[in-house]
Design a protein around this motif. Sequence first.
Motif, PDB file in Angstrom:
ATOM      1  N   LYS A 184       0.879  -1.008   0.009  1.00  0.00           N
ATOM      2  CA  LYS A 184      -0.085   0.177  -0.008  1.00  0.00           C
ATOM      3  C   LYS A 184       0.907   1.270  -0.008  1.00  0.00           C
ATOM      4  O   LYS A 184       0.685   2.144  -0.573  1.00  0.00           O
ATOM      5  CB  LYS A 184      -1.037  -0.021   1.226  1.00  0.00           C
ATOM      6  CG  LYS A 184      -1.986  -1.004   1.050  1.00  0.00           C
ATOM      7  CD  LYS A 184      -3.122  -0.813   0.081  1.00  0.00           C
ATOM      8  CE  LYS A 184      -4.071  -1.991   0.096  1.00  0.00           C
ATOM      9  NZ  LYS A 184      -5.131  -1.698  -1.162  1.00  0.00           N
ATOM     10  N   ILE A 185       2.068   1.189   0.712  1.00  0.00           N
ATOM     11  CA  ILE A 185       2.910   2.492   0.678  1.00  0.00           C
ATOM     12  C   ILE A 185       3.384   2.603  -0.646  1.00  0.00           C
ATOM     13  O   ILE A 185       3.548   3.851  -1.078  1.00  0.00           O
ATOM     14  CB  ILE A 185       4.107   2.342   2.011  1.00  0.00           C
ATOM     15  CG1 ILE A 185       3.384   2.489   3.235  1.00  0.00           C
ATOM     16  CG2 ILE A 185       4.978   3.162   1.570  1.00  0.00           C
ATOM     17  CD1 ILE A 185       4.249   2.023   4.384  1.00  0.00           C
ATOM     18  N   LEU A 186       3.940   1.439  -1.166  1.00  0.00           N
ATOM     19  CA  LEU A 186       4.480   1.578  -2.465  1.00  0.00           C
ATOM     20  C   LEU A 186       3.802   1.996  -3.594  1.00  0.00           C
ATOM     21  O   LEU A 186       4.061   3.157  -4.494  1.00  0.00           O
ATOM     22  CB  LEU A 186       4.964   0.485  -3.135  1.00  0.00           C
ATOM     23  CG  LEU A 186       6.364  -0.126  -2.320  1.00  0.00           C
ATOM     24  CD1 LEU A 186       6.388  -1.785  -2.501  1.00  0.00           C
ATOM     25  CD2 LEU A 186       7.590   0.361  -2.747  1.00  0.00           C
ATOM     26  N   ARG A 187       2.273   1.637  -3.437  1.00  0.00           N
ATOM     27  CA  ARG A 187       1.222   2.299  -4.399  1.00  0.00           C
ATOM     28  C   ARG A 187       1.270   3.597  -4.187  1.00  0.00           C
ATOM     29  O   ARG A 187       0.951   4.533  -5.041  1.00  0.00           O
ATOM     30  CB  ARG A 187       0.150   1.480  -4.289  1.00  0.00           C
ATOM     31  CG  ARG A 187      -1.069   1.862  -5.192  1.00  0.00           C
ATOM     32  CD  ARG A 187      -2.066   0.883  -5.131  1.00  0.00           C
ATOM     33  NE  ARG A 187      -1.649  -0.581  -5.322  1.00  0.00           N
ATOM     34  CZ  ARG A 187      -2.326  -1.535  -5.290  1.00  0.00           C
ATOM     35  NH1 ARG A 187      -3.948  -1.542  -4.662  1.00  0.00           N
ATOM     36  NH2 ARG A 187      -1.968  -2.923  -5.586  1.00  0.00           N
ATOM     37  N   LEU A 188       0.975   4.444  -2.895  1.00  0.00           N
ATOM     38  CA  LEU A 188       0.905   5.527  -2.657  1.00  0.00           C
ATOM     39  C   LEU A 188       2.023   6.274  -2.994  1.00  0.00           C
ATOM     40  O   LEU A 188       1.867   7.479  -3.754  1.00  0.00           O
ATOM     41  CB  LEU A 188       0.791   5.657  -1.178  1.00  0.00           C
ATOM     42  CG  LEU A 188       0.599   7.333  -0.799  1.00  0.00           C
ATOM     43  CD1 LEU A 188      -0.720   7.875  -1.504  1.00  0.00           C
ATOM     44  CD2 LEU A 188       0.195   7.449   0.940  1.00  0.00           C
ATOM     45  N   LEU A 189       3.320   5.850  -2.850  1.00  0.00           N
ATOM     46  CA  LEU A 189       4.230   6.441  -3.579  1.00  0.00           C
ATOM     47  C   LEU A 189       4.378   6.650  -5.005  1.00  0.00           C
ATOM     48  O   LEU A 189       4.985   7.636  -5.455  1.00  0.00           O
ATOM     49  CB  LEU A 189       5.763   5.709  -2.985  1.00  0.00           C
ATOM     50  CG  LEU A 189       6.103   5.912  -1.549  1.00  0.00           C
ATOM     51  CD1 LEU A 189       7.271   4.743  -1.260  1.00  0.00           C
ATOM     52  CD2 LEU A 189       6.553   7.320  -1.160  1.00  0.00           C
ATOM     53  N   ARG A 190       3.919   5.716  -5.722  1.00  0.00           N
ATOM     54  CA  ARG A 190       3.834   5.906  -7.219  1.00  0.00           C
ATOM     55  C   ARG A 190       2.845   6.790  -7.467  1.00  0.00           C
ATOM     56  O   ARG A 190       3.055   7.629  -8.432  1.00  0.00           O
ATOM     57  CB  ARG A 190       3.359   4.511  -7.554  1.00  0.00           C
ATOM     58  CG  ARG A 190       3.224   4.235  -8.970  1.00  0.00           C
ATOM     59  CD  ARG A 190       3.224   3.043  -9.476  1.00  0.00           C
ATOM     60  NE  ARG A 190       1.695   2.484  -9.484  1.00  0.00           N
ATOM     61  CZ  ARG A 190       1.220   1.414  -8.687  1.00  0.00           C
ATOM     62  NH1 ARG A 190       1.876   0.863  -7.974  1.00  0.00           N
ATOM     63  NH2 ARG A 190      -0.054   1.082  -8.848  1.00  0.00           N
ATOM     64  N   ILE A 191       2.093   7.330  -6.852  1.00  0.00           N
ATOM     65  CA  ILE A 191       1.081   8.129  -7.114  1.00  0.00           C
ATOM     66  C   ILE A 191       1.445   9.555  -6.654  1.00  0.00           C
ATOM     67  O   ILE A 191       1.672  10.224  -7.432  1.00  0.00           O
ATOM     68  CB  ILE A 191      -0.403   8.107  -6.364  1.00  0.00           C
ATOM     69  CG1 ILE A 191      -1.145   6.978  -6.856  1.00  0.00           C
ATOM     70  CG2 ILE A 191      -1.341   9.060  -6.663  1.00  0.00           C
ATOM     71  CD1 ILE A 191      -2.342   6.359  -6.149  1.00  0.00           C
ATOM     72  N   LEU A 192       2.298   9.575  -5.587  1.00  0.00           N
ATOM     73  CA  LEU A 192       2.916  10.952  -5.303  1.00  0.00           C
ATOM     74  C   LEU A 192       4.092  11.406  -6.428  1.00  0.00           C
ATOM     75  O   LEU A 192       4.450  12.412  -6.334  1.00  0.00           O
ATOM     76  CB  LEU A 192       2.994  10.870  -3.928  1.00  0.00           C
ATOM     77  CG  LEU A 192       2.230  10.553  -2.774  1.00  0.00           C
ATOM     78  CD1 LEU A 192       2.609  10.395  -1.325  1.00  0.00           C
ATOM     79  CD2 LEU A 192       1.125  11.807  -2.984  1.00  0.00           C
ATOM     80  N   GLY A 193       4.784  10.177  -6.620  1.00  0.00           N
ATOM     81  CA  GLY A 193       6.143  10.530  -7.439  1.00  0.00           C
ATOM     82  C   GLY A 193       5.786  10.739  -8.849  1.00  0.00           C
ATOM     83  O   GLY A 193       6.896  11.240  -9.509  1.00  0.00           O
ATOM     84  N   LYS A 194       4.801  10.623  -9.276  1.00  0.00           N
ATOM     85  CA  LYS A 194       4.491  10.523 -10.873  1.00  0.00           C
ATOM     86  C   LYS A 194       4.345  12.043 -11.246  1.00  0.00           C
ATOM     87  O   LYS A 194       3.726  12.845 -10.884  1.00  0.00           O
ATOM     88  CB  LYS A 194       3.099   9.950 -11.299  1.00  0.00           C
ATOM     89  CG  LYS A 194       2.719   9.853 -12.748  1.00  0.00           C
ATOM     90  CD  LYS A 194       1.605   8.799 -13.010  1.00  0.00           C
ATOM     91  CE  LYS A 194       1.452   8.744 -14.313  1.00  0.00           C
ATOM     92  NZ  LYS A 194       0.369   7.727 -14.644  1.00  0.00           N
ATOM     93  N   ASN A 195       5.142  12.240 -12.179  1.00  0.00           N
ATOM     94  CA  ASN A 195       5.610  13.747 -12.702  1.00  0.00           C
ATOM     95  C   ASN A 195       5.772  14.637 -11.794  1.00  0.00           C
ATOM     96  O   ASN A 195       5.595  16.195 -12.044  1.00  0.00           O
ATOM     97  CB  ASN A 195       4.213  14.018 -13.458  1.00  0.00           C
ATOM     98  CG  ASN A 195       3.660  13.307 -14.658  1.00  0.00           C
ATOM     99  OD1 ASN A 195       4.422  12.763 -15.306  1.00  0.00           O
ATOM    100  ND2 ASN A 195       2.323  12.867 -14.719  1.00  0.00           N
ATOM    101  N   ASP A 196       6.684  14.152 -10.712  1.00  0.00           N
ATOM    102  CA  ASP A 196       7.534  15.110  -9.888  1.00  0.00           C
ATOM    103  C   ASP A 196       8.788  14.927  -9.478  1.00  0.00           C
ATOM    104  O   ASP A 196       9.152  13.601  -9.027  1.00  0.00           O
ATOM    105  CB  ASP A 196       6.507  14.910  -8.540  1.00  0.00           C
ATOM    106  CG  ASP A 196       6.895  16.081  -7.518  1.00  0.00           C
ATOM    107  OD1 ASP A 196       7.804  16.020  -6.699  1.00  0.00           O
ATOM    108  OD2 ASP A 196       6.080  17.191  -7.773  1.00  0.00           O
ATOM    109  N   GLU A 197       9.516  15.701  -9.770  1.00  0.00           N
ATOM    110  CA  GLU A 197      11.060  15.276  -9.796  1.00  0.00           C
ATOM    111  C   GLU A 197      11.508  15.231  -8.326  1.00  0.00           C
ATOM    112  O   GLU A 197      12.494  14.172  -7.910  1.00  0.00           O
ATOM    113  CB  GLU A 197      11.959  16.439 -10.516  1.00  0.00           C
ATOM    114  CG  GLU A 197      11.788  16.643 -11.947  1.00  0.00           C
ATOM    115  CD  GLU A 197      12.655  15.580 -12.754  1.00  0.00           C
ATOM    116  OE1 GLU A 197      13.542  14.905 -12.003  1.00  0.00           O
ATOM    117  OE2 GLU A 197      12.523  15.564 -13.865  1.00  0.00           O
ATOM    118  N   ASP A 198      11.127  16.046  -7.634  1.00  0.00           N
ATOM    119  CA  ASP A 198      11.320  16.183  -6.140  1.00  0.00           C
ATOM    120  C   ASP A 198      11.095  14.856  -5.319  1.00  0.00           C
ATOM    121  O   ASP A 198      11.863  14.370  -4.562  1.00  0.00           O
ATOM    122  CB  ASP A 198      11.058  17.542  -5.311  1.00  0.00           C
ATOM    123  CG  ASP A 198      11.791  18.923  -6.084  1.00  0.00           C
ATOM    124  OD1 ASP A 198      12.777  18.520  -6.372  1.00  0.00           O
ATOM    125  OD2 ASP A 198      10.888  19.811  -5.903  1.00  0.00           O
TER     126      ASP A 198
END
Length: 639
Positions: A251-265
Amino acid sequence: MFGSTTPKRLRDVIREIRSARTAADERAVVNRECATIRDTFKDEDNVYRCRNVAKLLYIHMLGFPAHFGQLECLKLIASPKFTDKRIGYLGANLLLDERQDIHLLVTNSLKNDLSHQTQYIVSLALSTLGNICSTEMSRDLAGEVEKLLKSSNSYVKKKAALCAVRIIKKVPDLMEMFIPACRPLLNEKNHGVLLTAVCLITEMCVLSSDTLTHFRKLVPQLVRLLKNLIMAGYSPEHDVSGVSDPFLQVKILRLLRILGKNDEDASENMNDILAQVATNTETAKNVGNSILYETVLTIMDIKSESGLRVLAVNILGRFLLNNDKNIRYVALNTLLKVVSADYNAVQRHRTTIVDCLKDPDVSIRRRAMELSFALINSNNVRGMMKELLCFLDKCDPEFKGDCCSNIVTAAEKYSPNRRWYIDTVMKVLTTAGNNVRDDVVSTYIQLIQQSGSLQTYTVQQLFKVLQEDISQQPLSQVAAWSIGEYGDLLVSGVCEEDEPLQVTEGEVLDLLGKLIASNISLLVTKQYALTAIVKLSTRFTQSLSRIEQLIKANGQSMFTDLQQRSIEYVSLFNTHAEMRSGVLEKMPIMEKQSTEPNGLTNGEASQDEIINAIVEPSTPPALKSQVKYLVHLLLSNLR
């Protein structure tokens, strides 16, 4: 007397229903029990209401109507006893939904129970609200759920978080109410609360881009949580096959995927932890594989480093060697999605992917076929085509159509030379037989037209193949067209590319006549053959009378189209003999189709342009009109 009015216990009803020998007996038992339950429901002071509702829910689970018990469920929910509430809420979950107005009557009971002192009653109310809430109910009770998110009780808090997920799905406008309560949830030690909090934040990020931007500040905190899970020692409460709480990790990995999409930082902050997960997770069990798969998806979706992406593709490559066919399928499916972004990394696993073409599982073979075509380039086209032609020979008929079209497309794009391209498409035609689609036939005809120096070689090869087998219709159509168009080259006895074939005009006409007479030839194939015969009247010099006889013979064909063609072609020998050489000239080269502004496709000419090219300006209008009709007839096979 009291014993005779006591309703049956649930276990007795179950035993009686199961002992029924036929469906009719079962219906009789159920109807009898439902009638008894209805009678007892009429008694306002029914001490056995809980038992009767439980029996009714079992009957409902068997597929029999039980809607008459809805109000009794509401009465049980309003009861102060926990045992009654438990059955009442279970009944509400099974018998009520938001499409029925009666479910609104439970709102007040839910509101009261959400403020109850007993955690189990609160959890029953939260579970029911999460299952049956409507828009109105969500607006009425969202405030109570938000308060429970701040409760000190972990058991209640995780139930409230899951209920909040359902509420914001029903009414996204209520999302802002829950945002402040989410961040403290990630500081909890209880894994159940953490899991539900991550689910709630994930749902918010999916529903709102503004919320997604707000929660990107939580990436460092999520990274710490994931790191703690990886580095944590053995915990019997959360351990699954040697992995610490894989459900929370996923679940954490899935949330990280959503948060990191199209965001460099955000992507930069999670690169290191993703590398740790990818290298430290055990792959011997499915639990570890599920975490690795989610890690791969996250790496591929965010703006990760190139080395990390190669690592992700290598993990998928290892999945391809797994004995579990589900894992192999998942790997192929994911590689197919990422091949365009990381072509070279996927290319390293080409051998393993090609081996999957021989897998006994049909779904794996299909995915392997699609991925194999995606990996073809000018450097490996010969080797890949050899493998794919072997696959085409042995694959299921349902694959052959797609496989043929894709092989021809790839050969056209990456062929090292024109001779290899011609041989490859001919191999496709001879291997796939009647599973070849029409687009392959038209593509091959265009290829032959554009291969001036190889036309003699091609028509001779097609003639030899057609002599051996006339049952393959697409091949027969291409061969008939080629023989009709280049019959003079076929009988010339000269071929620079291969040993010349010594063929007489009579042998050619015999073969085309056999193609028309065959019962296994499709009407389209017969049309190709008849048109080829009439074209040969301008290519052959010694068989004009034989050609005319073959055409006349089809004037009495059972196919009206062949009758019409025969009669009109015969007129080219009699009434319109002076036009025959012009009308039956070789077709102009058809270029690859691409739509032009004038509505024609590239390489196509209008009928008027063709007529002007073959008819003298001094030709009378009446004769020109007849030529137009004949040109339309001759072009009908090609357009």
